[in-house]
Design an enzyme around this catalytic site. Structure first.
Site, PDB file in Angstrom:
ATOM      1  N   ILE A  19       0.860  -1.193   0.000  1.00  0.00           N
ATOM      2  CA  ILE A  19       0.000   0.000   0.000  1.00  0.00           C
ATOM      3  C   ILE A  19       0.889   1.234   0.000  1.00  0.00           C
ATOM      4  O   ILE A  19       1.718   1.410   0.910  1.00  0.00           O
ATOM      5  CB  ILE A  19      -0.921   0.017   1.249  1.00  0.00           C
ATOM      6  CG1 ILE A  19      -1.782  -1.238   1.268  1.00  0.00           C
ATOM      7  CG2 ILE A  19      -1.807   1.263   1.266  1.00  0.00           C
ATOM      8  CD1 ILE A  19      -2.022  -1.777   2.632  1.00  0.00           C
ATOM      9  N   THR A  20       0.736   2.082  -0.996  1.00  0.00           N
ATOM     10  CA  THR A  20       1.547   3.308  -1.019  1.00  0.00           C
ATOM     11  C   THR A  20       0.834   4.415  -0.230  1.00  0.00           C
ATOM     12  O   THR A  20      -0.391   4.425  -0.128  1.00  0.00           O
ATOM     13  CB  THR A  20       1.805   3.779  -2.466  1.00  0.00           C
ATOM     14  OG1 THR A  20       0.565   4.196  -3.061  1.00  0.00           O
ATOM     15  CG2 THR A  20       2.437   2.687  -3.313  1.00  0.00           C
ATOM     16  N   GLY A  21       1.642   5.312   0.333  1.00  0.00           N
ATOM     17  CA  GLY A  21       1.064   6.381   1.154  1.00  0.00           C
ATOM     18  C   GLY A  21       0.344   5.807   2.354  1.00  0.00           C
ATOM     19  O   GLY A  21      -0.765   6.229   2.701  1.00  0.00           O
ATOM     20  N   ALA A  22       1.014   4.847   3.014  1.00  0.00           N
ATOM     21  CA  ALA A  22       0.333   4.061   4.065  1.00  0.00           C
ATOM     22  C   ALA A  22       0.517   4.640   5.460  1.00  0.00           C
ATOM     23  O   ALA A  22       0.085   4.022   6.428  1.00  0.00           O
ATOM     24  CB  ALA A  22       0.858   2.616   4.024  1.00  0.00           C
ATOM     25  N   ASN A  23       1.163   5.813   5.560  1.00  0.00           N
ATOM     26  CA  ASN A  23       1.403   6.341   6.903  1.00  0.00           C
ATOM     27  C   ASN A  23       0.312   7.277   7.396  1.00  0.00           C
ATOM     28  O   ASN A  23       0.336   7.686   8.557  1.00  0.00           O
ATOM     29  CB  ASN A  23       2.751   7.067   6.974  1.00  0.00           C
ATOM     30  CG  ASN A  23       2.806   8.243   6.031  1.00  0.00           C
ATOM     31  OD1 ASN A  23       2.922   8.076   4.828  1.00  0.00           O
ATOM     32  ND2 ASN A  23       2.686   9.432   6.560  1.00  0.00           N
ATOM     33  N   SER A  24      -0.638   7.630   6.524  1.00  0.00           N
ATOM     34  CA  SER A  24      -1.680   8.538   7.015  1.00  0.00           C
ATOM     35  C   SER A  24      -2.990   8.332   6.257  1.00  0.00           C
ATOM     36  O   SER A  24      -3.034   7.618   5.249  1.00  0.00           O
ATOM     37  CB  SER A  24      -1.217  10.003   6.896  1.00  0.00           C
ATOM     38  OG  SER A  24      -1.527  10.530   5.641  1.00  0.00           O
ATOM     39  N   GLY A  25      -4.039   8.937   6.793  1.00  0.00           N
ATOM     40  CA  GLY A  25      -5.328   8.992   6.117  1.00  0.00           C
ATOM     41  C   GLY A  25      -5.865   7.653   5.646  1.00  0.00           C
ATOM     42  O   GLY A  25      -5.841   6.644   6.356  1.00  0.00           O
ATOM     43  N   TYR A 174      -4.983  18.499 -10.164  1.00  0.00           N
ATOM     44  CA  TYR A 174      -5.399  17.315  -9.388  1.00  0.00           C
ATOM     45  C   TYR A 174      -6.396  16.485 -10.209  1.00  0.00           C
ATOM     46  O   TYR A 174      -6.258  15.271 -10.348  1.00  0.00           O
ATOM     47  CB  TYR A 174      -6.022  17.778  -8.067  1.00  0.00           C
ATOM     48  CG  TYR A 174      -6.461  16.640  -7.164  1.00  0.00           C
ATOM     49  CD1 TYR A 174      -5.533  15.964  -6.376  1.00  0.00           C
ATOM     50  CD2 TYR A 174      -7.801  16.241  -7.085  1.00  0.00           C
ATOM     51  CE1 TYR A 174      -5.926  14.914  -5.542  1.00  0.00           C
ATOM     52  CE2 TYR A 174      -8.200  15.207  -6.262  1.00  0.00           C
ATOM     53  CZ  TYR A 174      -7.258  14.544  -5.486  1.00  0.00           C
ATOM     54  OH  TYR A 174      -7.649  13.506  -4.667  1.00  0.00           O
TER      55      TYR A 174
HETATM   56  N1  LIG Z   1      -9.379  12.738   1.297  1.00  0.00           N
HETATM   57  C1  LIG Z   1     -10.254  12.771   0.331  1.00  0.00           C
HETATM   58  O1  LIG Z   1     -11.350  13.336   0.462  1.00  0.00           O
HETATM   59  C2  LIG Z   1      -9.952  12.109  -0.996  1.00  0.00           C
HETATM   60  C3  LIG Z   1     -10.917  12.130  -2.010  1.00  0.00           C
HETATM   61  C4  LIG Z   1     -10.657  11.504  -3.227  1.00  0.00           C
HETATM   62  C5  LIG Z   1      -9.434  10.868  -3.405  1.00  0.00           C
HETATM   63  N2  LIG Z   1      -8.499  10.874  -2.400  1.00  0.00           N
HETATM   64  C6  LIG Z   1      -7.213  10.189  -2.654  1.00  0.00           C
HETATM   65  O2  LIG Z   1      -6.951   9.287  -1.603  1.00  0.00           O
HETATM   66  C7  LIG Z   1      -5.547   9.037  -1.552  1.00  0.00           C
HETATM   67  C8  LIG Z   1      -5.071   9.106  -0.122  1.00  0.00           C
HETATM   68  O3  LIG Z   1      -5.151  10.466   0.320  1.00  0.00           O
HETATM   69  P1  LIG Z   1      -5.603  10.892   1.791  1.00  0.00           P
HETATM   70  O4  LIG Z   1      -6.853  11.673   1.641  1.00  0.00           O
HETATM   71  O5  LIG Z   1      -5.561   9.755   2.714  1.00  0.00           O
HETATM   72  O6  LIG Z   1      -4.469  11.998   2.131  1.00  0.00           O
HETATM   73  P2  LIG Z   1      -3.188  11.948   3.086  1.00  0.00           P
HETATM   74  O7  LIG Z   1      -3.573  11.666   4.488  1.00  0.00           O
HETATM   75  O8  LIG Z   1      -2.455  13.213   2.800  1.00  0.00           O
HETATM   76  O9  LIG Z   1      -2.375  10.705   2.517  1.00  0.00           O
HETATM   77  C9  LIG Z   1      -1.601  10.795   1.363  1.00  0.00           C
HETATM   78  C10 LIG Z   1      -0.466   9.798   1.497  1.00  0.00           C
HETATM   79  O10 LIG Z   1       0.334   9.872   0.296  1.00  0.00           O
HETATM   80  C11 LIG Z   1       1.692  10.037   0.691  1.00  0.00           C
HETATM   81  N3  LIG Z   1       2.500  10.725  -0.302  1.00  0.00           N
HETATM   82  C12 LIG Z   1       2.351  11.971  -0.802  1.00  0.00           C
HETATM   83  N4  LIG Z   1       3.347  12.259  -1.634  1.00  0.00           N
HETATM   84  C13 LIG Z   1       4.155  11.168  -1.677  1.00  0.00           C
HETATM   85  C14 LIG Z   1       5.358  10.864  -2.347  1.00  0.00           C
HETATM   86  N5  LIG Z   1       5.979  11.756  -3.132  1.00  0.00           N
HETATM   87  N6  LIG Z   1       5.905   9.655  -2.155  1.00  0.00           N
HETATM   88  C15 LIG Z   1       5.324   8.746  -1.345  1.00  0.00           C
HETATM   89  N7  LIG Z   1       4.190   8.987  -0.671  1.00  0.00           N
HETATM   90  C16 LIG Z   1       3.621  10.189  -0.834  1.00  0.00           C
HETATM   91  C17 LIG Z   1       1.614  10.860   1.974  1.00  0.00           C
HETATM   92  O11 LIG Z   1       2.853  10.816   2.663  1.00  0.00           O
HETATM   93  P3  LIG Z   1       3.269  11.999   3.685  1.00  0.00           P
HETATM   94  O12 LIG Z   1       2.501  11.757   4.946  1.00  0.00           O
HETATM   95  O13 LIG Z   1       4.743  11.792   3.839  1.00  0.00           O
HETATM   96  O14 LIG Z   1       2.901  13.297   3.042  1.00  0.00           O
HETATM   97  C18 LIG Z   1       0.470  10.141   2.667  1.00  0.00           C
HETATM   98  O15 LIG Z   1       0.933   8.955   3.259  1.00  0.00           O
HETATM   99  C19 LIG Z   1      -4.903  10.066  -2.483  1.00  0.00           C
HETATM  100  O16 LIG Z   1      -4.595   9.457  -3.720  1.00  0.00           O
HETATM  101  C20 LIG Z   1      -6.007  11.097  -2.677  1.00  0.00           C
HETATM  102  O17 LIG Z   1      -5.886  11.803  -3.887  1.00  0.00           O
HETATM  103  C21 LIG Z   1      -8.724  11.468  -1.206  1.00  0.00           C
END
Ligand SMILES: NC(=O)c1ccc[n+]([C@@H]2O[C@H](COP(=O)([O-])OP(=O)(O)OC[C@H]3O[C@@H](n4cnc5c(N)ncnc54)[C@H](OP(=O)(O)O)[C@@H]3O)[C@@H](O)[C@H]2O)c1
Length: 294
Positions: A19-25, A174
């Site tokens: 899972i990529t970006g697995a440290n948050s959200g 985006y």
């Molecule tokens: N939240 C919403 O309402 C929503 C709606 C539609 C789609 N999404 C999608 O859902 C996915 C998860 O987002 P989220 O809402 O959970 O936001 P989030 O909490 O900001 O999580 C994003 C994750 O991606 C990582 N990331 C960002 N840039 C990176 C890089 N260059 N290399 C490796 N990892 C990277 C972040 O790492 P860091 O912690 O180090 O920054 C974090 O772990 C995203 O693709 C987003 O576009 C979200």
């Protein structure tokens, strides 16, 4: 005495999930949910400290869980190649790849590869990572790729403005990256049709996460109020977990899901010519050599 078994808890036992970006959200909630189902989790995070903290949090909740951490900044193609190399040295199989990492940047910032960062992280990293891992996914029958898209989509791909050459608008950049994710999902599913690997994408809903951190000040100002109406990450992870684990979607490929249901999207995503052009542009941008991956 009757023993009540929780059948859902073990359904992913023996499955290896990246899972990529697995440290948050949403990514962290997805990792936790799949760990609870018995999967071996590989968390891909760009920052070691944030990754280790999230790994500890998951291990606290899933005591016997197998959770691994790999560090990669997905904005750079060198790091993606290194990630794949290290993964293949450590693991023989990959059953689920969840391309979840994403950003939403207010400014146009070019990566070290000279690519606009939102496009590079949200789409091109998914393209490169999926293609580089395809051989190991093919060897892990059956295997699934799950791409996190959005419902915020640009009307089309502006091939002359991929790097913000003409202009840069946050929402459009985006939306373009997420439109690319859906076009790529459909195109990859056509290219791997008949194999053991499926690929689907999803909109997680509107979820209160760290995604807000790069929004403009006035959006941040209203976020506490807007956030009241948004989902919690655990709920936002449901469709990712469903696509990664449910027997209901076994063999289903090339579809877009919301709330664990297949849905239609806008007309542009079904344009196969645009999807092919995006694929070719992506080969050029990543120098991907299909005769010699990784
Ligand atoms: N939240 C919403 O309402 C929503 C709606 C539609 C789609 N999404 C999608 O859902 C996915 C998860 O987002 P989220 O809402 O959970 O936001 P989030 O909490 O900001 O999580 C994003 C994750 O991606 C990582 N990331 C960002 N840039 C990176 C890089 N260059 N290399 C490796 N990892 C990277 C972040 O790492 P860091 O912690 O180090 O920054 C974090 O772990 C995203 O693709 C987003 O576009 C979200």
């Amino acid at each position: 005495m009757a023993i009540i078994k929780n059948h859902t808890s073990e359904i992913m036992k023996g499955k290896i999930c990246m899972i990529t970006g697995a440290n948050s959200g949403i990514g962290k909630a997805t990792a936790l949910g799949l760990a609870k189902m018995g999967a071996t989790i590989i968390m891909v995070c760009r920052n070691k400290d944030r990754g280790e903290k999230a790994l500890e949090d998951i291990k606290k909740e899933v005591e016997n869980g197998t959770v691994d951490l790999m560090i990669a900044d997905l904005s750079t193609q060198k790091a993606i190649h290194q990630l794949v190399k290290e993964f293949k040295e450590r693991y023989q199989f990959l059953h689920v790849l969840i391309n979840n990492a994403g950003v939403n940047l207010s400014r146009c910032v070019l990566t070290e590869d000279g690519i606009e960062t939102t496009f590079a992280v949200n789409y091109l990293a998914q393209y490169l990572l999926s293609n580089l891992l395809l051989d190991v996914l093919q060897a892990s029958s059956p295997a699934r790729i799950v791409n996190v898209a959005s419902s915020v989509l640009a009307k089309n791909i502006d091939f002359e403005n991929l790097n913000g050459e003409k202009h840069y608008r946050q929402l459009n950049a985006y939306g373009q990256s997420k439109l690319a994710v859906i076009l790529f999902t459909y195109e990859l599913s056509r290219r791997i049709e008949g194999t053991v690997v499926t690929v689907n994408c999803l909109h997680p809903g509107y979820v209160k996460t760290n995604m807000i951190k790069n929004f403009r000040k006035f959006v941040k100002y209203f976020y506490p109020l807007i956030g009241l109406f948004m989902k919690k990450p655990k709920k936002g992870a449901k469709t990712s977990i469903y696509l990664a684990s449910s027997s209901e979607v076994e063999g289903v490929s090339g579809k877009y899901f919301k709330k664990r249901k297949e849905v239609e999207s806008m007309k542009a995503v079904y344009d196969e010519e645009i999807a092919k052009r995006l694929w070719d542009v992506s080969i050029a941008l990543t120098n991907l050599n299909f005769n010699k991956t990784s």
